[in-house]
Design a protein around this motif. Structure first.
Motif, PDB file in Angstrom:
ATOM      1  N   VAL A   1      12.052   9.643 -12.316  1.00 15.71           N
ATOM      2  CA  VAL A   1      11.992   8.186 -12.468  1.00 15.71           C
ATOM      3  C   VAL A   1      11.173   7.835 -13.704  1.00 15.71           C
ATOM      4  CG1 VAL A   1      11.293   6.030 -11.360  1.00 15.71           C
ATOM      5  CG2 VAL A   1      12.102   7.925  -9.963  1.00 15.71           C
ATOM      6  N   ASN A   2      11.677   6.901 -14.481  1.00 17.54           N
ATOM      7  CA  ASN A   2      10.933   6.403 -15.630  1.00 17.54           C
ATOM      8  C   ASN A   2      10.052   5.246 -15.173  1.00 17.54           C
ATOM      9  OD1 ASN A   2      10.140   5.884 -18.313  1.00 17.54           O
ATOM     10  ND2 ASN A   2      11.697   4.307 -18.486  1.00 17.54           N
ATOM     11  N   ASP A   3       8.745   5.382 -15.304  1.00 18.98           N
ATOM     12  CA  ASP A   3       7.779   4.349 -14.939  1.00 18.98           C
ATOM     13  C   ASP A   3       7.961   3.917 -13.489  1.00 18.98           C
ATOM     14  OD1 ASP A   3       5.710   2.577 -15.083  1.00 18.98           O
ATOM     15  OD2 ASP A   3       6.678   1.211 -16.499  1.00 18.98           O
ATOM     16  N   ALA A   4       7.708   4.837 -12.580  1.00 18.22           N
ATOM     17  CA  ALA A   4       7.985   4.625 -11.155  1.00 18.22           C
ATOM     18  C   ALA A   4       7.275   3.416 -10.568  1.00 18.22           C
ATOM     19  CB  ALA A   4       7.620   5.890 -10.367  1.00 18.22           C
ATOM     20  N   ILE A   5       6.046   3.170 -10.937  1.00 19.34           N
ATOM     21  CA  ILE A   5       5.310   2.043 -10.343  1.00 19.34           C
ATOM     22  C   ILE A   5       5.918   0.720 -10.774  1.00 19.34           C
ATOM     23  CG2 ILE A   5       3.088   0.838 -10.301  1.00 19.34           C
ATOM     24  CD1 ILE A   5       3.323   3.298  -8.455  1.00 19.34           C
TER      25      ILE A   5
ATOM     26  N   MET B   1      11.952   3.544  -2.195  1.00 15.34           N
ATOM     27  CA  MET B   1      10.655   4.080  -2.622  1.00 15.34           C
ATOM     28  C   MET B   1      10.611   5.594  -2.444  1.00 15.34           C
ATOM     29  SD  MET B   1       8.908   1.614  -3.772  1.00 15.34           S
ATOM     30  CE  MET B   1       8.612  -0.118  -3.632  1.00 15.34           C
ATOM     31  N   ASP B   2      11.176   6.073  -1.346  1.00 11.08           N
ATOM     32  CA  ASP B   2      11.216   7.507  -1.091  1.00 11.08           C
ATOM     33  C   ASP B   2      11.988   8.231  -2.196  1.00 11.08           C
ATOM     34  OD1 ASP B   2      10.550   9.720   0.707  1.00 11.08           O
ATOM     35  OD2 ASP B   2      12.727   9.869   0.966  1.00 11.08           O
ATOM     36  N   ASP B   3      13.042   7.597  -2.704  1.00  7.93           N
ATOM     37  CA  ASP B   3      13.832   8.186  -3.796  1.00  7.93           C
ATOM     38  C   ASP B   3      13.003   8.350  -5.070  1.00  7.93           C
ATOM     39  OD1 ASP B   3      16.034   8.294  -2.148  1.00  7.93           O
ATOM     40  OD2 ASP B   3      16.975   6.494  -2.981  1.00  7.93           O
ATOM     41  N   MET B   4      11.897   7.628  -5.168  1.00  7.32           N
ATOM     42  CA  MET B   4      11.016   7.726  -6.341  1.00  7.32           C
ATOM     43  C   MET B   4       9.773   8.561  -6.048  1.00  7.32           C
ATOM     44  SD  MET B   4      11.224   3.971  -8.076  1.00  7.32           S
ATOM     45  CE  MET B   4      10.692   3.045  -6.666  1.00  7.32           C
ATOM     46  N   GLY B   5       9.699   9.160  -4.843  1.00 13.13           N
ATOM     47  CA  GLY B   5       8.550   9.994  -4.495  1.00 13.13           C
ATOM     48  C   GLY B   5       7.367   9.206  -3.956  1.00 13.13           C
TER      49      GLY B   5
ATOM     50  N   ASN C   1       9.039   0.251 -11.568  1.00 12.61           N
ATOM     51  CA  ASN C   1      10.298   0.172 -10.819  1.00 12.61           C
ATOM     52  C   ASN C   1      10.053  -0.198  -9.359  1.00 12.61           C
ATOM     53  OD1 ASN C   1      11.690   0.894 -13.090  1.00 12.61           O
ATOM     54  ND2 ASN C   1      11.867   3.033 -12.542  1.00 12.61           N
ATOM     55  N   ALA C   2       9.022   0.385  -8.765  1.00 10.75           N
ATOM     56  CA  ALA C   2       8.684   0.078  -7.375  1.00 10.75           C
ATOM     57  C   ALA C   2       8.337  -1.401  -7.228  1.00 10.75           C
ATOM     58  CB  ALA C   2       7.515   0.949  -6.918  1.00 10.75           C
ATOM     59  N   HIS C   3       7.619  -1.926  -8.191  1.00 10.95           N
ATOM     60  CA  HIS C   3       7.256  -3.346  -8.179  1.00 10.95           C
ATOM     61  C   HIS C   3       8.517  -4.212  -8.206  1.00 10.95           C
ATOM     62  CE1 HIS C   3       5.980  -7.163  -9.988  1.00 10.95           C
ATOM     63  NE2 HIS C   3       4.846  -6.958  -9.353  1.00 10.95           N
ATOM     64  N   ASP C   4       9.442  -3.901  -9.104  1.00  7.10           N
ATOM     65  CA  ASP C   4      10.683  -4.682  -9.225  1.00  7.10           C
ATOM     66  C   ASP C   4      11.539  -4.584  -7.966  1.00  7.10           C
ATOM     67  OD1 ASP C   4       9.863  -5.324 -11.784  1.00  7.10           O
ATOM     68  OD2 ASP C   4      11.148  -3.835 -12.754  1.00  7.10           O
ATOM     69  N   ILE C   5      11.660  -3.389  -7.416  1.00  6.23           N
ATOM     70  CA  ILE C   5      12.453  -3.194  -6.198  1.00  6.23           C
ATOM     71  C   ILE C   5      11.828  -3.954  -5.033  1.00  6.23           C
ATOM     72  CG2 ILE C   5      13.116  -1.477  -4.455  1.00  6.23           C
ATOM     73  CD1 ILE C   5      13.501   0.475  -6.860  1.00  6.23           C
ATOM     74  N   ALA C   6      10.521  -3.857  -4.903  1.00  5.74           N
ATOM     75  CA  ALA C   6       9.827  -4.548  -3.812  1.00  5.74           C
ATOM     76  C   ALA C   6      10.007  -6.062  -3.923  1.00  5.74           C
ATOM     77  CB  ALA C   6       8.352  -4.183  -3.817  1.00  5.74           C
ATOM     78  N   ARG C   7       9.963  -6.570  -5.128  1.00  8.39           N
ATOM     79  CA  ARG C   7      10.160  -8.012  -5.348  1.00  8.39           C
ATOM     80  C   ARG C   7      11.557  -8.443  -4.872  1.00  8.39           C
ATOM     81  NH1 ARG C   7       7.589 -11.941  -8.351  1.00  8.39           N
ATOM     82  NH2 ARG C   7       8.972 -13.413  -9.387  1.00  8.39           N
TER      83      ARG C   7
ATOM     84  N   GLU D   1       0.866  -1.176   0.000  1.00 10.49           N
ATOM     85  CA  GLU D   1       0.000   0.000   0.000  1.00 10.49           C
ATOM     86  C   GLU D   1       0.906   1.231   0.000  1.00 10.49           C
ATOM     87  OE1 GLU D   1      -2.560   2.042   3.396  1.00 10.49           O
ATOM     88  OE2 GLU D   1      -3.408   0.115   2.785  1.00 10.49           O
ATOM     89  N   TYR D   2       0.677   2.140  -0.932  1.00 13.13           N
ATOM     90  CA  TYR D   2       1.570   3.285  -1.078  1.00 13.13           C
ATOM     91  C   TYR D   2       0.786   4.549  -1.396  1.00 13.13           C
ATOM     92  CZ  TYR D   2       0.766   3.041  -6.093  1.00 13.13           C
ATOM     93  OH  TYR D   2       0.165   3.053  -7.327  1.00 13.13           O
ATOM     94  N   GLN D   3       1.491   5.666  -1.303  1.00 14.03           N
ATOM     95  CA  GLN D   3       0.935   6.952  -1.700  1.00 14.03           C
ATOM     96  C   GLN D   3       2.070   7.801  -2.269  1.00 14.03           C
ATOM     97  OE1 GLN D   3      -1.109   9.063   1.423  1.00 14.03           O
ATOM     98  NE2 GLN D   3      -2.278  10.240  -0.064  1.00 14.03           N
ATOM     99  N   ILE D   4       1.791   8.548  -3.308  1.00 18.55           N
ATOM    100  CA  ILE D   4       2.799   9.410  -3.919  1.00 18.55           C
ATOM    101  C   ILE D   4       2.898  10.693  -3.089  1.00 18.55           C
ATOM    102  CG2 ILE D   4       3.418  10.732  -5.985  1.00 18.55           C
ATOM    103  CD1 ILE D   4       1.735   8.539  -7.507  1.00 18.55           C
ATOM    104  N   HIS D   5       4.105  11.000  -2.620  1.00 20.10           N
ATOM    105  CA  HIS D   5       4.299  12.199  -1.801  1.00 20.10           C
ATOM    106  C   HIS D   5       5.156  13.259  -2.498  1.00 20.10           C
ATOM    107  CE1 HIS D   5       8.049  10.073  -0.724  1.00 20.10           C
ATOM    108  NE2 HIS D   5       8.538  11.286  -0.591  1.00 20.10           N
ATOM    109  N   ASP D   6       5.905  12.900  -3.529  1.00 22.00           N
ATOM    110  CA  ASP D   6       6.718  13.870  -4.257  1.00 22.00           C
ATOM    111  C   ASP D   6       6.471  13.681  -5.754  1.00 22.00           C
ATOM    112  OD1 ASP D   6       8.744  15.341  -5.567  1.00 22.00           O
ATOM    113  OD2 ASP D   6      10.086  15.130  -3.846  1.00 22.00           O
ATOM    114  N   VAL D   7       5.613  14.521  -6.281  1.00 21.58           N
ATOM    115  CA  VAL D   7       5.170  14.380  -7.674  1.00 21.58           C
ATOM    116  C   VAL D   7       6.316  14.612  -8.655  1.00 21.58           C
ATOM    117  CG1 VAL D   7       3.543  15.254  -9.396  1.00 21.58           C
ATOM    118  CG2 VAL D   7       2.847  15.074  -7.029  1.00 21.58           C
TER     119      VAL D   7
END
Length: 173
Positions: free
Chosen positions: A103-107, A147-151, A109-115, A90-96
């Motif tokens: 970041v290119n395609d942040a979600i 994740m914070d680095d991606m906003g 990337n977030a999925h890959d990093i989380a995995r 569960e996430y929320q974008i804090h830095d648009v």
């Protein structure tokens, strides 16, 4: 044929509106940025924002709470058990600005990093330790910085699938 023409007109109107109109409205559940001639100018406020037609371009994204699911991962635990685990974040974008520009395609990337984080963290534990929910706190903590680095702010991590499996080797090289 008539429907195709209407779809084309809608598409053209949508693309032109971003460049022709001198304003953009950012809703409460959105965040956005203005690009002037392709370069970052500013982060948009909620409500009505002015921009120069044909020079400025607005990009917006949803910033409300959302989730993504990490498909099942096979992990060999410290006690040599093969575990299949799936996780929802569960996430929320804090830095648009970071999310849309840095970041290119942040979600994706977030999925890959989380995995990778789930796999790295949980492989250091035994089956008994993983079966307790407290280890998901370790996963959440490890996800915070990348994740914070991606906003993106990670709010919670949930276990969606979890089982011990048997692995058979059919062919051996």
């Amino acid at each position: 044929m008539f429907e195709s023409i209407i779809k084309l007109i809608d598409w053209i109107a949508e693309k032109l509106s971003n460049h022709v109109f001198p304003f953009v409205i950012v809703r409460d559940y959105e965040g956005g940025v203005i690009l002037r001639l392709g370069r970052y100018l500013k982060t948009l406020d909620k409500g009505l924002n002015w921009k120069w037609p044909f020079v400025d371009e607005a990009n917006t994204t949803l910033t409300s709470i959302d989730t993504f699911h990490i498909h099942e991962i096979n992990i060999t635990t410290r006690d040599n058990k093969t575990v299949v685990i799936g996780v929802a974040v569960e996430y929320q974008i804090h830095d648009v600005r970071k999310f849309l520009i840095d970041v290119n395609d942040a979600i994706s990337n977030a999925h890959d990093i989380a995995r990778g984080v789930v796999s790295d963290i949980l492989a250091d534990y035994t089956w008994e330790e993983i079966s307790g929910k407290s280890k998901l706190t370790d996963v959440k903590s490890a996800l915070k910085r990348p994740m914070d680095d991606m906003g993106i702010s990670v709010r919670r991590v949930y276990r969606s699938d979890f089982t011990v499996t048997r692995v058979f080797t059919i062919f051996k090289a």
